[in-house]
Design a protein around this motif. Structure first.
Motif, PDB file in Angstrom:
ATOM      1  N   GLU A  13       0.830  -1.198   0.000  1.00 17.78           N
ATOM      2  CA  GLU A  13       0.000   0.000   0.000  1.00 17.78           C
ATOM      3  C   GLU A  13       0.867   1.251   0.000  1.00 17.78           C
ATOM      4  N   GLY A  14       0.578   2.138  -0.929  1.00 17.22           N
ATOM      5  CA  GLY A  14       1.275   3.408  -0.972  1.00 17.22           C
ATOM      6  C   GLY A  14       2.602   3.360  -1.710  1.00 17.22           C
ATOM      7  N   TYR A  15       2.986   2.209  -2.286  1.00 20.99           N
ATOM      8  CA  TYR A  15       4.269   2.137  -2.994  1.00 20.99           C
ATOM      9  C   TYR A  15       4.111   2.665  -4.404  1.00 20.99           C
ATOM     10  N   ILE A  16       4.994   3.590  -4.799  1.00 17.29           N
ATOM     11  CA  ILE A  16       4.943   4.153  -6.139  1.00 17.29           C
ATOM     12  C   ILE A  16       6.164   3.648  -6.887  1.00 17.29           C
ATOM     13  N   PRO A  17       6.025   2.670  -7.778  1.00 14.02           N
ATOM     14  CA  PRO A  17       7.218   2.082  -8.423  1.00 14.02           C
ATOM     15  C   PRO A  17       8.008   3.093  -9.243  1.00 14.02           C
ATOM     16  N   SER A  18       7.293   3.992  -9.938  1.00 13.52           N
ATOM     17  CA  SER A  18       8.019   4.902 -10.822  1.00 13.52           C
ATOM     18  C   SER A  18       8.854   5.915 -10.048  1.00 13.52           C
ATOM     19  N   LEU A  19       8.539   6.138  -8.773  1.00 18.83           N
ATOM     20  CA  LEU A  19       9.318   7.080  -7.952  1.00 18.83           C
ATOM     21  C   LEU A  19      10.216   6.348  -6.959  1.00 18.83           C
ATOM     22  N   GLY A  20       9.924   5.067  -6.764  1.00 17.94           N
ATOM     23  CA  GLY A  20      10.719   4.292  -5.810  1.00 17.94           C
ATOM     24  C   GLY A  20      10.499   4.736  -4.374  1.00 17.94           C
ATOM     25  N   ILE A  21       9.301   5.232  -4.072  1.00 11.05           N
ATOM     26  CA  ILE A  21       9.035   5.668  -2.703  1.00 11.05           C
ATOM     27  C   ILE A  21       7.745   5.047  -2.191  1.00 11.05           C
ATOM     28  N   THR A  22       7.606   5.002  -0.885  1.00 12.76           N
ATOM     29  CA  THR A  22       6.345   4.598  -0.283  1.00 12.76           C
ATOM     30  C   THR A  22       5.769   5.821   0.419  1.00 12.76           C
ATOM     31  N   VAL A  23       4.477   6.062   0.195  1.00 12.26           N
ATOM     32  CA  VAL A  23       3.851   7.215   0.852  1.00 12.26           C
ATOM     33  C   VAL A  23       2.733   6.737   1.764  1.00 12.26           C
ATOM     34  N   LYS A  24       2.431   7.564   2.751  1.00 11.31           N
ATOM     35  CA  LYS A  24       1.252   7.281   3.565  1.00 11.31           C
ATOM     36  C   LYS A  24       0.406   8.552   3.650  1.00 11.31           C
ATOM     37  N   GLU A  25      -0.780   8.384   4.161  1.00 10.82           N
ATOM     38  CA  GLU A  25      -1.696   9.512   4.181  1.00 10.82           C
ATOM     39  C   GLU A  25      -1.354  10.449   5.338  1.00 10.82           C
ATOM     40  N   GLY A  26      -1.081  11.713   5.002  1.00 16.03           N
ATOM     41  CA  GLY A  26      -0.888  12.702   6.058  1.00 16.03           C
ATOM     42  C   GLY A  26      -2.190  13.431   6.305  1.00 16.03           C
ATOM     43  N   GLU A  27      -2.112  14.549   7.011  1.00 16.06           N
ATOM     44  CA  GLU A  27      -3.345  15.284   7.314  1.00 16.06           C
ATOM     45  C   GLU A  27      -4.028  15.793   6.050  1.00 16.06           C
ATOM     46  N   LYS A  28      -3.249  16.456   5.196  1.00 14.92           N
ATOM     47  CA  LYS A  28      -3.832  17.002   3.977  1.00 14.92           C
ATOM     48  C   LYS A  28      -3.060  16.532   2.751  1.00 14.92           C
ATOM     49  N   ASN A  29      -2.029  15.742   2.990  1.00 17.07           N
ATOM     50  CA  ASN A  29      -1.123  15.488   1.876  1.00 17.07           C
ATOM     51  C   ASN A  29      -0.513  14.102   1.985  1.00 17.07           C
ATOM     52  N   LEU A  30       0.487  13.850   1.174  1.00 11.33           N
ATOM     53  CA  LEU A  30       1.171  12.564   1.211  1.00 11.33           C
ATOM     54  C   LEU A  30       2.503  12.721   1.943  1.00 11.33           C
ATOM     55  N   VAL A  31       2.784  11.798   2.824  1.00 12.78           N
ATOM     56  CA  VAL A  31       4.052  11.856   3.534  1.00 12.78           C
ATOM     57  C   VAL A  31       4.921  10.711   3.055  1.00 12.78           C
ATOM     58  N   ILE A  32       6.156  11.017   2.703  1.00 14.67           N
ATOM     59  CA  ILE A  32       7.069   9.957   2.251  1.00 14.67           C
ATOM     60  C   ILE A  32       7.549   9.175   3.470  1.00 14.67           C
ATOM     61  N   VAL A  33       7.328   7.877   3.492  1.00 18.73           N
ATOM     62  CA  VAL A  33       7.774   7.097   4.642  1.00 18.73           C
ATOM     63  C   VAL A  33       8.969   6.210   4.316  1.00 18.73           C
ATOM     64  N   ASN A  34       9.184   5.942   3.043  1.00 16.15           N
ATOM     65  CA  ASN A  34      10.326   5.098   2.704  1.00 16.15           C
ATOM     66  C   ASN A  34      10.827   5.448   1.310  1.00 16.15           C
ATOM     67  N   ILE A  35      12.130   5.346   1.123  1.00 18.45           N
ATOM     68  CA  ILE A  35      12.707   5.668  -0.182  1.00 18.45           C
ATOM     69  C   ILE A  35      13.625   4.519  -0.590  1.00 18.45           C
ATOM     70  N   ASP A  36      13.419   4.007  -1.820  1.00 20.65           N
ATOM     71  CA  ASP A  36      14.300   2.935  -2.318  1.00 20.65           C
ATOM     72  C   ASP A  36      15.715   3.447  -2.515  1.00 20.65           C
ATOM     73  N   LYS A  37      16.651   2.485  -2.552  1.00 23.55           N
ATOM     74  CA  LYS A  37      18.056   2.886  -2.722  1.00 23.55           C
ATOM     75  C   LYS A  37      18.304   3.577  -4.054  1.00 23.55           C
ATOM     76  N   SER A  38      17.649   3.063  -5.090  1.00 23.73           N
ATOM     77  CA  SER A  38      17.925   3.606  -6.419  1.00 23.73           C
ATOM     78  C   SER A  38      16.820   4.561  -6.854  1.00 23.73           C
ATOM     79  N   SER A  39      16.132   5.134  -5.891  1.00 18.85           N
ATOM     80  CA  SER A  39      14.990   5.966  -6.241  1.00 18.85           C
ATOM     81  C   SER A  39      15.397   7.246  -6.962  1.00 18.85           C
ATOM     82  N   PRO A  40      14.630   7.637  -7.995  1.00 21.71           N
ATOM     83  CA  PRO A  40      14.957   8.883  -8.719  1.00 21.71           C
ATOM     84  C   PRO A  40      14.747  10.148  -7.865  1.00 21.71           C
TER      85      PRO A  40
END
Lengths: 306, 385
Positions: free
Chosen positions: B76-103
């Protein structure tokens, strides 16, 4: 042989120059303090006295006796601030000196070594705590407490200022009194015991009187600290724009906080008047400094009794 | 009669003794209450974010070149094209994890310089859509479906004290660099060269006076001379110069004490070996007085850390890491001035108390350090003080 001598002379001269050069450097460093004092006095007084001279001069009498400070309407009176500052300082000294002196007696004469080893660093910590922290403490603890007992329903008051200032002068009074109590020669104590006095009698009849100049110095330094304190006081004084304090629950506006509150945005005459407030404060401080220098000079002549 | 006298005296002693204990108890409880209050109020606010983040939120637009052909792990929340995982913040998306080779590690800001995204950064705009107008699922879908280069608006949350910590350190270093040599030089002059007379008297008089001037007056003076006349604006240099004067009495008197501790015989021995006065000072006296000078430096650091009235009108109250010595970008709030500002302007007593806890820790460390130096020094010289 001749050559050698001239060489020696040369290096001798070089050394002499260096010696003289450094002596001058050291002297100049020492003179920085003198220059600084002069510069501070000249700058603050020049700007602070400006509004009282010239074409549309503000009456100095109105300034010094005024009971209202209202820069928007060109009213600048500091008399009630002077009274506020003096009352707050007086209160802090009346409370702080006995508590401080007795604590010093406890540390110097009564407490066992182990307790002293904990207490002294604690008092040093008290001395090192930044004044904003005292302000936060006053605002978070003392003001709400006074709020409960005050007939005006207003915690920010002369009483709050006195409480915080008392705490702030304590470390100064304790540490200086303590060292002057310790400096009293042992023979005084022995003589007192020899006359059959008890320990407490010895402390109050022999040791404390012998250390009185040191205690006086501590008191004067405490006065200086109390009257010059700004940040802590500003948060808890109430800073009313006019009126003499009528009770310990009245708001006050000490001279220092008058400067600190408005300097950030003041300009023109308003700014000059804040400097004029500084001049009044400075005059008090100089009087205190002169007293202090008098006392310490006297101490120097009295010898070992500090 | 005698017995009565004795009883009276006993009672008097008892009362006075009671007062002494009472006073000591008052002092101790004051100390405990203050420290207790600050820690109670401030400790909950202290965490890694508080210690490592900048104070203000920072909003930046970045361009990210999306990577194609990466498999969706289905988390849930993983964006393959960005290599990041996001979760739901109050009004926005919060990055919770970043892949090693993420752009997003090669993200460029609008000036085309590198702006690496970090964990806890918040995405508030995707392309031209505000995330607060989208549901979480829609926002994730939008991110997944984007191709090519994506423009994101990213907010890096603040709430930390890093700028104030850095500014405090800058001001400490700058003030010591200015007043240290002057103060030590002055102490050397007073202790080694000066002869009783008018010059010595006026220097001593000046030092005593400087020590008594309250810091708000230093603030006035610094603002007038450095900020206005010399046109430094609110800046760390203006603040440091003001503090340098304020520190002189401390440095001079502490150093002088240390110089006085050096036994006369050392000097005589040095002169006897043919050394000049300067050589004696440089090779014998100063090394011997080094611990005392260190204590002077530590005491000065303590004063700088605690100072605020002299700094609010010379260094300003902006929470930023200063870039330069003078001018608008050199304005900086120290920990104490920020604390003052928090209480005065925003009434935030708990955040202020968190800063106060940090300050207390600093002050305790400085006290311990000066104790240790003095102890080591006393052991070495065998002095019985």
């Amino acid at each position: 042989m001749m050559k050698n001598v001239s060489n020696e002379n040369k290096t001798g001269k070089a050394i002499e120059y260096r010696e003289a050069l450094f002596k001058i450097i050291f002297l100049l460093s020492a003179l920085v303090s003198v220059l600084s004092v002069i510069a501070i006095i000249v700058f603050v007084f020049a700007k602070g006295l400006k509004p009282f001279f010239g074409n549309d001069a503000y009456s100095f009498l109105d300034f010094i006796t005024g009971l209202k400070w209202d820069p928007n309407n060109n009213v600048f009176g500091v008399f009630y601030m002077i009274v506020g500052s003096l009352l707050a300082t007086l209160g802090a000294i009346v409370l702080g000196v006995p508590i401080g002196l007795l604590t010093a007696v406890f540390i110097a004469e009564i407490a066992p070594k182990r307790i002293v080893a904990i207490l002294k660093p604690g008092i040093e910590l008290l001395a090192g705590i930044p004044s904003v922290i005292y302000g936060a403490f006053g605002l978070g603890v003392i003001v709400p407490l006074i709020n409960k007992i005050s007939p005006t329903g207003q915690g920010q008051s002369l009483l709050a200022v006195i409480c915080v200032l008392t705490i702030m002068v304590l470390p100064t009074i304790i540490s200086l009194s303590e060292s002057s109590l310790r400096a009293v020669p042992k023979s005084y104590k022995e003589a007192s015991y020899g006359l059959g006095a008890s320990k407490i009698q010895t402390i109050f009849k022999a040791i404390v009187p012998a250390a009185r100049s040191g205690i006086l110095t501590a008191t004067v330094l405490g006065i200086g600290r109390a009257i010059g304190e700004t940040m802590a006081v500003m948060m808890i004084a109430g800073n009313n724009i006019g009126g003499l304090p009528t009770s310990i629950f009245s708001k006050i506006r000490p001279l220092t906080t008058n400067i600190a509150m408005e300097m950030g945005y003041a300009s023109g005459r308003h700014q000059d008047m804040l400097f004029a407030t500084g001049v009044i404060l400075f005059t008090f401080i100089m009087a205190i400094n002169f007293t202090l220098i008098r006392i310490t000079k006297k101490l120097g002549n009295e010898g070992p009794l500090r | 009669m005698n017995n009565k006298n004795y009883k009276n005296r006993k009672m008097q002693d008892g009362i006075l003794r009671g007062f002494i204990y009472l006073a000591a108890a008052v002092t101790v409880s004051i100390l405990l209450i203050i420290v207790g209050f600050i820690v109670y109020k401030g400790a909950p606010g202290i965490n890694i974010d508080f210690l490592t983040r900048s104070w203000d939120d920072k909003t930046t637009f970045v361009n990210v070149a999306l990577q194609a052909g990466k498999a969706d792990t289905g988390k849930e929340g993983y964006i393959p094209s960005l290599g990041i995982t996001v979760k739901e913040g109050e009004k926005n998306l919060v990055i919770v994890n970043i892949d090693k080779s993420s752009p997003v590690k090669d993200a460029l800001n609008l000036k085309n310089s590198l702006y690496r995204l970090k964990k806890t950064d918040e995405i508030t705009k995707i392309g031209s859509d505000n995330t607060e107008d989208l549901s979480f699922a829609d926002a994730v879908q939008l991110l997944k479906e984007s191709e090519g280069t994506l423009r994101l608006k990213v907010v890096r949350p603040g709430g930390g004290i890093i700028p104030m910590l850095v500014s405090t350190i800058y001001i400490i270093l700058l003030s010591l660099v200015i007043s240290g040599p002057i103060g030590i030089g002055a102490a050397i002059y007073l202790n080694e060269y000066a002869k009783p007379g008018r010059i010595l008297n006026s220097i001593r008089f000046a030092i005593q006076n400087l020590a008594g001037i309250p810091s708000i007056i230093y603030g006035l003076f610094g603002m007038l001379l450095f900020v206005q006349v010399l046109k430094m604006q609110y800046s760390i240099l203006a603040g440091s110069l003001t503090l340098s004067i304020l520190l002189l009495p401390t440095i001079i008197s502490t150093t002088e004490e240390a110089l006085k501790e050096i036994p006369r015989t050392y000097r005589e021995g040095s002169y006897g070996l043919g050394a000049t006065k300067l050589q004696t000072i440089a090779r014998i006296i100063l090394p011997g007085a080094l611990p005392g000078i260190l204590v002077a430096v530590i005491l000065s650091i303590g004063r700088i850390v605690g100072e605020s009235a002299a700094l609010i009108f010379t260094a300003g109250t902006i929470a930023q890491i200063p870039e330069g010595l003078v001018g608008g970008k050199a304005s900086a709030a120290t920990l104490t001035t920020k604390m003052y500002w928090l209480i005065k302007e925003s009434g935030d007593l708990s955040a202020a108390s968190s800063i106060a806890v940090i300050l207390l820790i600093l002050i305790v460390l400085l006290n311990v350090a000066s104790k240790m130096i003095t102890k080591v020094f006393l052991k070495k010289t065998g002095s019985s003080r």
